[in-house]
Design a protein around this motif. Structure first.
Motif, PDB file in Angstrom:
ATOM      1  N   VAL A 198       2.461   4.283  -5.720  1.00  0.00           N
ATOM      2  CA  VAL A 198       1.975   4.212  -4.347  1.00  0.00           C
ATOM      3  C   VAL A 198       2.617   5.350  -3.569  1.00  0.00           C
ATOM      4  O   VAL A 198       3.658   5.880  -3.969  1.00  0.00           O
ATOM      5  CB  VAL A 198       2.324   2.854  -3.686  1.00  0.00           C
ATOM      6  CG1 VAL A 198       1.646   1.711  -4.417  1.00  0.00           C
ATOM      7  CG2 VAL A 198       3.829   2.643  -3.612  1.00  0.00           C
ATOM      8  N   ASP A 247       0.812  -1.213   0.000  1.00  0.00           N
ATOM      9  CA  ASP A 247       0.000   0.000   0.000  1.00  0.00           C
ATOM     10  C   ASP A 247       0.846   1.263   0.000  1.00  0.00           C
ATOM     11  O   ASP A 247       0.381   2.324  -0.432  1.00  0.00           O
ATOM     12  CB  ASP A 247      -0.931   0.018   1.216  1.00  0.00           C
ATOM     13  CG  ASP A 247      -1.933  -1.115   1.164  1.00  0.00           C
ATOM     14  OD1 ASP A 247      -1.945  -1.917   2.105  1.00  0.00           O
ATOM     15  OD2 ASP A 247      -2.673  -1.206   0.185  1.00  0.00           O
ATOM     16  N   VAL A 249      -2.229   7.714   3.792  1.00  0.00           N
ATOM     17  CA  VAL A 249      -3.184   6.785   3.199  1.00  0.00           C
ATOM     18  C   VAL A 249      -4.548   7.438   3.080  1.00  0.00           C
ATOM     19  O   VAL A 249      -5.055   8.020   4.022  1.00  0.00           O
ATOM     20  CB  VAL A 249      -3.286   5.507   4.057  1.00  0.00           C
ATOM     21  CG1 VAL A 249      -4.292   4.543   3.458  1.00  0.00           C
ATOM     22  CG2 VAL A 249      -1.923   4.846   4.163  1.00  0.00           C
ATOM     23  N   ARG A 286      -7.366   1.044   6.223  1.00  0.00           N
ATOM     24  CA  ARG A 286      -6.625   0.196   5.313  1.00  0.00           C
ATOM     25  C   ARG A 286      -5.187   0.073   5.795  1.00  0.00           C
ATOM     26  O   ARG A 286      -4.523   1.069   6.012  1.00  0.00           O
ATOM     27  CB  ARG A 286      -6.635   0.791   3.904  1.00  0.00           C
ATOM     28  CG  ARG A 286      -5.917  -0.088   2.876  1.00  0.00           C
ATOM     29  CD  ARG A 286      -5.881   0.611   1.539  1.00  0.00           C
ATOM     30  NE  ARG A 286      -5.191  -0.210   0.566  1.00  0.00           N
ATOM     31  CZ  ARG A 286      -4.838   0.224  -0.649  1.00  0.00           C
ATOM     32  NH1 ARG A 286      -5.078   1.463  -1.007  1.00  0.00           N
ATOM     33  NH2 ARG A 286      -4.226  -0.577  -1.485  1.00  0.00           N
ATOM     34  N   ARG A 329      -0.095  -7.767   0.387  1.00  0.00           N
ATOM     35  CA  ARG A 329      -1.401  -8.199  -0.086  1.00  0.00           C
ATOM     36  C   ARG A 329      -1.331  -9.484  -0.899  1.00  0.00           C
ATOM     37  O   ARG A 329      -2.231 -10.304  -0.856  1.00  0.00           O
ATOM     38  CB  ARG A 329      -2.023  -7.109  -0.957  1.00  0.00           C
ATOM     39  CG  ARG A 329      -2.313  -5.826  -0.194  1.00  0.00           C
ATOM     40  CD  ARG A 329      -3.406  -6.048   0.806  1.00  0.00           C
ATOM     41  NE  ARG A 329      -3.834  -4.787   1.358  1.00  0.00           N
ATOM     42  CZ  ARG A 329      -4.989  -4.608   1.980  1.00  0.00           C
ATOM     43  NH1 ARG A 329      -5.808  -5.603   2.124  1.00  0.00           N
ATOM     44  NH2 ARG A 329      -5.301  -3.443   2.474  1.00  0.00           N
TER      45      ARG A 329
END
Length: 441
Positions: free
Chosen positions: A111, A90, A384, A393, A399
């Motif tokens: 990102v 993330d 984020v 999140r 992930r």
């Protein structure tokens, strides 16, 4: 997370990295740490450690800039690339010059990037006397500008670094998180303090002046030794205790102490287990920080504050952005001035005690663990974009993929320690003083 340091070693930046990770995992995030091949493995829920290959003939890396970091950072880059190709993240969170790697990878992956700025790279050249080359300084400044401008959030550890960021990018999103995650775990008992004095061969009535930390040139030990020569003439029974330093540094310091004619009243305790440091602080009568250059606040200052013992420090920005005349004896950076500060603590006991109480109160209010955790939350919230108001999140969460090693012999440590040969399960306390083998700040 990219950390171009030996993790874990008990010194400034690795301590900061440890506490940053612990705060992030406490907030529900998962961290994959890419770091050097040196250091003790840490077992922490939510953390996996991936180590880069070790270049031939390298067994470690010293504090500050060095040519050894060039091959280390090249291999660190390769390991970071392997991670982002093996899993989906993330965000990328980078420390120190690792921001160069992190910012580039974050741009490629689209990102957000968080730059954890522990120091100014150009200033390191001066602090560590690495180089006076204008070309190298311009290169370091260019790298610093790139890392700041390519980061969505910049964490700074002291106000002076925030000023540095603003000078480069006035609209940068900064979050100030001092290296001071305090905790009641840091407290020692009178019995432990008595044991320290006994081990040092110091009587209960003997005044003890304590320095803790590294023996790097910018720490100002030459100033401290010259000041102690003056103190010794006024208070012959006083003892100077130094907890820190590598063996070769201690030998050089012993030579300095002999040259200042204070070898008979100086005790070199060496690098102590970090869990012992609170007892050393409690055993002391005066805590000193003679740092002579630089602007970053020494990590030791926050420990000193929590101890409630009177502090004597140079009146330089490195100290005054945290300390004031209410919480410390601030002096000029000369032997006479520093000696006068130490003697003032010894002669005016009531004033010294009041300063110590105010110092502890400052630590308990402004530099608590709760405040540290909240500022970490602010940094992540700025990094984020929330998908909805009810679900956070995870940041830095793997992930996809679960590679646990590679043909490059990277070693990953999961929450159980992953069978690593030197896993630390008694991890540092909130102030960075609860893990062995040794404390260096």
């Amino acid at each position: 997370m990219i950390a171009p340091e030996p993790f874990f070693e008990p010194r400034g930046t690795p301590f900061s990295e440890f506490h940053r990770i612990r705060a992030m995992t406490a907030l529900g995030h998962h961290v994959d740490l890419v770091t050097y091949p040196f250091g003790q493995d840490v077992a922490m829920p939510g953390l996996r450690v991936f180590r880069s290959l070790r270049p031939p003939f390298l067994r470690g890396v010293k504090i500050g800039p060095s040519f050894a970091k060039m091959p280390l950072n090249a291999l660190l880059t390769l390991t970071a690339i392997r991670r982002v190709l093996s899993a989906r993240y993330d965000a990328i969170h980078s420390h120190e010059e690792g921001g160069l790697i992190g910012a580039a990878l974050a741009a490629l992956l689209r990102v957000p990037h968080l730059y954890d700025m522990h120091s100014s790279l150009p200033q390191q050249l001066t602090n560590f006397a690495f180089s006076r080359s204008r070309l190298i300084r311009r290169a370091f400044l260019g790298i610093e500008r790139f890392m700041i401008r390519r980061s969505r959030v910049v964490i700074v550890i002291c106000p002076s670094l925030e000023d540095t960021v603003r000078a480069i990018e006035p609209h940068a999103q900064t979050v100030l998180i001092e290296n001071a995650p305090g905790s009641t775990e840091d407290q020692a008992t009178p019995a432990q303090a008595s044991d320290v004095r006994g081990a040092l061969g110091v009587e209960p009535s003997t005044p003890v002046i304590l320095y803790t930390g590294t023996f790097e040139a910018y720490q100002g030990l030459d100033l401290l030794f010259d000041a102690m020569a003056i103190v010794q003439r006024a208070r012959p029974n006083a003892r100077l205790v130094l907890a820190g330093g590598k063996p070769d540094q201690i030998e050089r310091a012993r030579t300095q102490a002999r040259a200042a004619s204070i070898d008979a009243v100086t005790i070199f305790a060496g690098e102590r287990p970090a869990s012992e440091i609170p007892a050393y602080l409690l055993a002391a009568d005066v805590l000193v920080s003679p740092r002579s250059r630089g602007t970053n606040t020494p990590l030791k200052i926050y420990q000193y504050l929590r101890s409630g013992k009177p502090i004597v420090a140079t009146r330089l920005l490195t100290h005054t952005q945290v300390l004031s005349d209410d919480t410390a004896i601030l002096t000029g950076a000369t032997p006479q001035a520093f000696a006068d500060g130490i003697l003032a603590v010894m002669t005016d006991v009531d004033r010294a005690a009041a300063i110590g109480r105010r110092a502890r109160n400052l630590a308990e209010t402004k530099y608590s663990y709760e405040a540290y955790l909240e500022r970490t939350r602010q940094a992540i919230d700025s990094l984020v974009v929330q998908r909805d108001s009810d679900q956070r999140r995870p940041v830095l969460d793997t992930r996809e993929g679960s590679a646990r090693g590679s043909s490059e012999r990277e070693r990953a440590s999961d929450v159980s320690g992953g069978g690593a040969p030197r896993t630390l399960r008694n991890v540092p306390s909130a102030s960075g003083v609860g893990v062995g083998p040794h404390a260096r700040k």
